[in-house]
Design an enzyme around this catalytic site. Structure first.
Site, short mmCIF file in Angstrom:
data_model
loop_
_atom_site.label_atom_id
_atom_site.label_comp_id
_atom_site.label_asym_id
_atom_site.label_seq_id
_atom_site.Cartn_x
_atom_site.Cartn_y
_atom_site.Cartn_z
N CYS A 49 0.84 -1.21 0.00
CA CYS A 49 0.00 0.00 0.00
C CYS A 49 0.87 1.26 0.00
O CYS A 49 1.46 1.62 1.03
CB CYS A 49 -0.93 -0.02 1.21
N CYS A 52 -0.21 3.99 2.47
CA CYS A 52 0.11 3.58 3.84
C CYS A 52 1.56 3.94 4.17
O CYS A 52 1.87 4.47 5.25
CB CYS A 52 -0.09 2.08 4.02
#
Length: 278
Positions: A49, A52
């Site tokens: 991600c 993230c």
């Protein structure tokens, strides 16, 4: 459990500075949250991600955010690829996704998407709360989830919702309602408790300002049909509705009935909080 908690506290204490010491086990985070009287902040993420990783650099790993988290929360980081069941439990389909949960895992708040440091700090500060007021009931529920422990925790959350800031009251009304619903599933063939739960659900509606809905329900409830243990709640609700309707005479009638009970001081404190009296 005490030994596990002691070990967890030692682990946290020996790590220096304000680097966020993320936990990866909900069970460990839960025990630590119970002993530290904190809510749990959960960061759902994955190694693939990009947002993230960016959020780790821009927000989570900054000194300001790390200090805020370590002072006010138990931090839990969940990789959705390795903890799929836990992610499914919260319906996590998109990441990054931040949840604030109570020590029993019930949701206080959630927010999906990348957050800058400024926005993350603003979000976290709302829920940086001391939960010592709830501790006895929280621990009781953790040790033995039954009707009594669930019901008592629901009532305690109702009281707690009157004490927190206005901007987070709705979240705690919802939590109280969640535990009331759990209580209703654990009680069978006990009319007085089923009656009590219905009155407490109306009380949450009063706290939320849903007076018309409560008024309609109360109009279908007769005082003489109620169990004695539930009459205080009935008087309290009718007092709140009458006062909201600015029917002072009727409000005094219900207040007098409350004064004749053994629990008047408890309900009078709630009246003061509901109507913002000093």
């Amino acid at each position: 459990m005490k030994r596990i908690i002691t070990l967890l506290l030692i682990l946290v204490a020996v790590q220096s500075g304000y680097s966020t010491n993320w936990m990866t086990s909900f069970e460990d985070a839960q025990k630590l949250a119970l002993v530290q009287n904190k809510l749990i902040v959960v960061d759902f993420w994955a190694t693939w991600c990009g947002p993230c990783k960016k959020m780790d650099v821009d927000a989570w790993n900054t000194e300001e955010v790390s200090k805020l988290i370590m002072d006010g929360f138990v931090p839990l980081k969940i990789d959705i690829d390795s903890e799929t069941a836990f992610a499914r439990r919260y319906g996590v389909n998109s990441i990054p996704n931040i949840f604030v949960i109570d020590p029993n895992g019930e949701i206080v708040a959630s927010d999906v998407g990348y957050k800058s440091k400024v926005n993350l700090i603003k979000y976290l500060k709302k829920y940086m709360l001391n939960t010592s007021f709830l501790n006895r009931e929280m621990v009781s529920y953790f040790q033995n989830e039954n009707f009594a422990s669930t019901f008592r925790l629901a009532k305690k959350y109702m009281d707690y919702s009157l004490l927190v800031d206005d901007e987070v009251k709705n979240e705690f009304y919802t939590l109280a309602d969640t535990y009331l619903n759990k209580s209703s599933k654990l009680v069978t063939n006990q009319p007085k408790f089923e009656e009590k739960l219905a009155l407490l659900e109306m009380t949450i509606d009063v706290y939320r300002g849903n007076h018309k809905r409560v008024s309609r329900k109360l109009s279908k409830t007769k005082e003489e049909d109620l169990d004695a243990i539930n009459k205080c709640d009935f008087y309290f609700l009718n007092y709140c509705i009458s006062r909201n309707d600015e029917d002072e005479d009727q409000a005094l009638v219900w207040l007098d009935k409350l004064k004749q009970t053994n629990n008047f001081e408890v309900y009078n404190s709630k009246i003061n909080l509901v109507f913002n009296q000093s």
